[in-house]
Motif scaffolding. Structure first.
Motif, PDB file in Angstrom:
ATOM      1  N   ALA A 169       0.834  -1.208   0.000  1.00  0.00           N
ATOM      2  CA  ALA A 169       0.000   0.000   0.000  1.00  0.00           C
ATOM      3  C   ALA A 169       0.872   1.264   0.000  1.00  0.00           C
ATOM      4  CB  ALA A 169      -0.929  -0.010   1.207  1.00  0.00           C
ATOM      5  N   GLU A 191      10.071   2.887   5.980  1.00  0.00           N
ATOM      6  CA  GLU A 191       9.902   1.428   5.916  1.00  0.00           C
ATOM      7  C   GLU A 191      10.859   0.743   6.894  1.00  0.00           C
ATOM      8  OE1 GLU A 191       8.048  -1.056   4.765  1.00  0.00           O
ATOM      9  OE2 GLU A 191       9.543  -2.500   5.430  1.00  0.00           O
ATOM     10  N   LEU A 222      -3.876  -3.668   4.421  1.00  0.00           N
ATOM     11  CA  LEU A 222      -4.565  -4.908   4.795  1.00  0.00           C
ATOM     12  C   LEU A 222      -5.481  -4.773   6.003  1.00  0.00           C
ATOM     13  CD1 LEU A 222      -4.519  -7.812   3.700  1.00  0.00           C
ATOM     14  CD2 LEU A 222      -2.859  -8.350   5.455  1.00  0.00           C
TER      15      LEU A 222
HETATM   16  C1  LIG Z   1       2.496 -14.159   1.059  1.00  0.00           C
HETATM   17  C2  LIG Z   1       1.297 -13.322   0.687  1.00  0.00           C
HETATM   18  C3  LIG Z   1       0.649 -13.549  -0.527  1.00  0.00           C
HETATM   19  C4  LIG Z   1      -0.465 -12.777  -0.872  1.00  0.00           C
HETATM   20  N1  LIG Z   1      -1.085 -13.015  -2.060  1.00  0.00           N
HETATM   21  C5  LIG Z   1      -2.111 -12.228  -2.445  1.00  0.00           C
HETATM   22  C6  LIG Z   1      -2.716 -12.409  -3.711  1.00  0.00           C
HETATM   23  O1  LIG Z   1      -2.379 -13.332  -4.453  1.00  0.00           O
HETATM   24  N2  LIG Z   1      -3.688 -11.548  -4.096  1.00  0.00           N
HETATM   25  C7  LIG Z   1      -4.109 -10.516  -3.288  1.00  0.00           C
HETATM   26  O2  LIG Z   1      -4.983  -9.746  -3.694  1.00  0.00           O
HETATM   27  N3  LIG Z   1      -3.579 -10.350  -2.060  1.00  0.00           N
HETATM   28  C8  LIG Z   1      -2.596 -11.176  -1.617  1.00  0.00           C
HETATM   29  N4  LIG Z   1      -2.036 -10.973  -0.382  1.00  0.00           N
HETATM   30  C9  LIG Z   1      -2.666  -9.994   0.531  1.00  0.00           C
HETATM   31  C10 LIG Z   1      -2.195  -8.531   0.360  1.00  0.00           C
HETATM   32  O3  LIG Z   1      -2.288  -8.114  -0.984  1.00  0.00           O
HETATM   33  C11 LIG Z   1      -0.788  -8.329   0.875  1.00  0.00           C
HETATM   34  O4  LIG Z   1      -0.701  -8.707   2.218  1.00  0.00           O
HETATM   35  C12 LIG Z   1      -0.277  -6.884   0.741  1.00  0.00           C
HETATM   36  O5  LIG Z   1       1.113  -6.907   0.858  1.00  0.00           O
HETATM   37  C13 LIG Z   1      -0.877  -5.955   1.777  1.00  0.00           C
HETATM   38  O6  LIG Z   1      -0.306  -4.696   1.642  1.00  0.00           O
HETATM   39  P1  LIG Z   1      -0.002  -3.753   2.888  1.00  0.00           P
HETATM   40  O7  LIG Z   1       0.694  -2.561   2.397  1.00  0.00           O
HETATM   41  O8  LIG Z   1      -1.247  -3.595   3.696  1.00  0.00           O
HETATM   42  O9  LIG Z   1       0.983  -4.610   3.797  1.00  0.00           O
HETATM   43  P2  LIG Z   1       2.510  -4.933   3.502  1.00  0.00           P
HETATM   44  O10 LIG Z   1       2.735  -5.129   2.058  1.00  0.00           O
HETATM   45  O11 LIG Z   1       2.858  -6.039   4.432  1.00  0.00           O
HETATM   46  O12 LIG Z   1       3.254  -3.596   3.926  1.00  0.00           O
HETATM   47  C14 LIG Z   1       3.323  -3.130   5.257  1.00  0.00           C
HETATM   48  C15 LIG Z   1       4.745  -2.589   5.440  1.00  0.00           C
HETATM   49  O13 LIG Z   1       4.832  -1.936   6.695  1.00  0.00           O
HETATM   50  C16 LIG Z   1       6.147  -2.180   7.194  1.00  0.00           C
HETATM   51  N5  LIG Z   1       6.124  -1.929   8.641  1.00  0.00           N
HETATM   52  C17 LIG Z   1       5.520  -2.654   9.599  1.00  0.00           C
HETATM   53  N6  LIG Z   1       5.722  -2.087  10.802  1.00  0.00           N
HETATM   54  C18 LIG Z   1       6.464  -0.988  10.587  1.00  0.00           C
HETATM   55  C19 LIG Z   1       6.987   0.027  11.442  1.00  0.00           C
HETATM   56  N7  LIG Z   1       6.791   0.008  12.753  1.00  0.00           N
HETATM   57  N8  LIG Z   1       7.708   1.025  10.880  1.00  0.00           N
HETATM   58  C20 LIG Z   1       7.913   1.077   9.526  1.00  0.00           C
HETATM   59  N9  LIG Z   1       7.450   0.140   8.678  1.00  0.00           N
HETATM   60  C21 LIG Z   1       6.726  -0.861   9.212  1.00  0.00           C
HETATM   61  C22 LIG Z   1       6.408  -3.642   6.826  1.00  0.00           C
HETATM   62  O14 LIG Z   1       7.795  -3.934   6.858  1.00  0.00           O
HETATM   63  C23 LIG Z   1       5.803  -3.692   5.436  1.00  0.00           C
HETATM   64  O15 LIG Z   1       6.756  -3.448   4.417  1.00  0.00           O
HETATM   65  C24 LIG Z   1      -0.933 -11.747   0.012  1.00  0.00           C
HETATM   66  C25 LIG Z   1      -0.280 -11.562   1.225  1.00  0.00           C
HETATM   67  C26 LIG Z   1       0.822 -12.328   1.564  1.00  0.00           C
HETATM   68  C27 LIG Z   1       1.486 -12.098   2.902  1.00  0.00           C
END
Ligand SMILES: Cc1cc2nc3c(=O)[nH]c(=O)nc-3n(C[C@H](O)[C@H](O)[C@H](O)COP(=O)(O)OP(=O)(O)OC[C@H]3O[C@@H](n4cnc5c(N)ncnc54)[C@H](O)[C@@H]3O)c2cc1C
Length: 390
Positions: A15, A37, A270
């Motif tokens: 995101a 990050e 998420l």
């Molecule tokens: C293995 C896997 C496969 C997936 N496959 C699919 C799929 O096929 N299709 C689909 O639609 N969705 C899928 N998902 C679900 C979703 O799309 C992902 O989880 C996506 O990465 C969510 O995005 P996000 O930015 O919310 O979280 P993330 O991508 O996890 O990003 C959050 C970030 O915050 C950082 N962070 C955490 N705490 C701190 C802090 N205190 N300070 C600074 N940074 C911090 C983390 O290091 C991370 O980089 C999948 C998820 C996973 C885990």
């Protein structure tokens, strides 16, 4: 004290990078942005898949696509063609490489700092946000917080989707790279729904994943037996090497969506409602939000929080998940029937948030009525109770 920014994005994962990348497309019109990050480096840690419905975002970046999929329940199998809406795969590696390059192309406007664990965020007396990380202190007018909640309890989501995937390379041709296995149900699994998901990238390379939908989350080390059994089933006794593994834990029907009342601070990603309740898929929903939020910021408007689902979609997903939760033994039957009795394009549109009114009726008609009728009184009671406490 470090520099002041117009916007700080906490967490540079899917995101956070998606928003930063969309802002970078505006060139010098982008607000000055800081992405913080925690991880020092990006790894190929996940595989994002989505259906090719309604021109999905970042379609140009996909690494692989499939035109057929299989559903298996141990006794009966069937294959469905999905030429109209192919299944697309984008590896985290490709996504990170492209999005980081786009962000860097903006020059000084967007700063990404890795290795920065955000420890504390507070509002200062002059109404700006102060962010303290392990490496420094920063200030910003607005915050987009994409950090996941780490202390989530099982009861915070109706169900959880936990999975572990092994990307393998075999010594002999084993896979059909045109056909993927969407759900190969494990009839012996009795703590919820267990199934194998197989994405073959070539005749010798595939991601083999064991997935569980259950009331509780499963840690990576709890999968070893299920994974061994899945590898044996798909690789038999041939030689293979494991290239990498990926693990995930996604809320399905998150009851604890992160939100604030301050328009200068929004949660995204998420745990802010990005995951589609009935599937846990979030990638396309995150992309759509990122585009919309960037557009608002470039036009000096308020931050945009992730969109709520339409009433009908939210109720259907909610009821479906409650039925699954109350009837874990019937869940194989529920999913199997959905794919068997409904047109493939109907199910794909439904799963991709692009259902038409007729699709909702077909989905409802394909479900075993008795299970849903039995669940309704408890479900209505739960909803009424929720309204009184909201
Ligand atoms: C293995 C896997 C496969 C997936 N496959 C699919 C799929 O096929 N299709 C689909 O639609 N969705 C899928 N998902 C679900 C979703 O799309 C992902 O989880 C996506 O990465 C969510 O995005 P996000 O930015 O919310 O979280 P993330 O991508 O996890 O990003 C959050 C970030 O915050 C950082 N962070 C955490 N705490 C701190 C802090 N205190 N300070 C600074 N940074 C911090 C983390 O290091 C991370 O980089 C999948 C998820 C996973 C885990």
């Amino acid at each position: 004290m470090d520099k002041h920014y117009s916007l700080a994005i906490l967490g540079g994962g899917c995101a956070g990078l998606s928003l930063a990348m969309r802002l970078s497309e505006a060139g010098s019109s982008a607000p000055s942005t800081l992405v913080l990050e925690r991880n020092a480096h990006y790894k190929n840690d996940r595989t994002w898949c989505f259906w090719d419905v309604a021109n999905p975002e970042l379609k140009d970046w996909v690494d692989h696509s499939w035109l057929n999929f299989e559903i298996k329940n141990g006794i009966k199998n069937f294959t469905r063609g999905c030429k109209k809406y192919a299944y697309l795969m984008l590896s985290a590696q490709t996504f990170y490489e492209h999005s980081l390059a786009k962000i860097a192309s903006n020059g000084q406007g967007i700063t990404l700092l890795n290795n920065q664990d955000v420890l504390e965020v507070s509002k200062t007396h002059n109404q700006t946000w102060q962010i303290i990380t392990t490496k420094g202190t920063y200030t910003a007018d607005k915050i987009v917080d994409t950090r996941p909640i780490t202390q989530n309890k099982d009861e915070d989501s109706i169900l959880w989707q936990s999975f572990i995937g092994f990307e393998v390379e075999t010594s002999q041709d084993m896979f059909d790279s045109n056909t993927f296995v969407l759900m190969d149900f494990d009839a012996a699994f009795n703590q919820g729904l267990g199934f194998v998901y197989v994405l073959p990238y070539s005749s010798k390379r595939a991601l083999i994943e064991y997935t569980i939908f259950a009331k509780q989350t499963f840690a990576a080390d709890e999968f070893s037996g299920y994974m061994q059994q899945s590898l044996l089933k798909y690789l038999k006794d041939i030689n293979y090497k494991i290239l990498r593994t990926e693990y995930g834990k996604l809320p399905m029907g998150n009851q604890k969506i992160n939100k604030t009342n301050d328009p200068s601070y929004v949660y995204a990603g998420l745990y802010a409602g990005a995951a589609r309740p009935s599937s846990g898929y979030a990638f396309q929903r995150i992309q759509r939000w990122a585009k919309e939020c960037a557009h608002a910021l470039i036009n000096h408007q308020l931050l945009v929080a992730p969109k709520k689902d339409t009433w009908i979609l939210a109720r259907m997903d909610d009821l479906f998940l409650n039925v699954l939760k109350s009837n874990p033994k019937s869940s194989v039957h529920l999913f199997y029937n959905l794919f068997l009795n409904c047109k493939t394009s109907t199910v794909i549109r439904f799963l991709s948030d692009h259902a038409r009114m007729a699709d909702y009726f077909s989905i409802i008609a394909s479900m075993p009525k008795l299970l849903f009728i039995k669940e309704l009184p408890a479900y209505i009671f739960k909803r009424l109770f929720k309204y009184q406490h909201d």
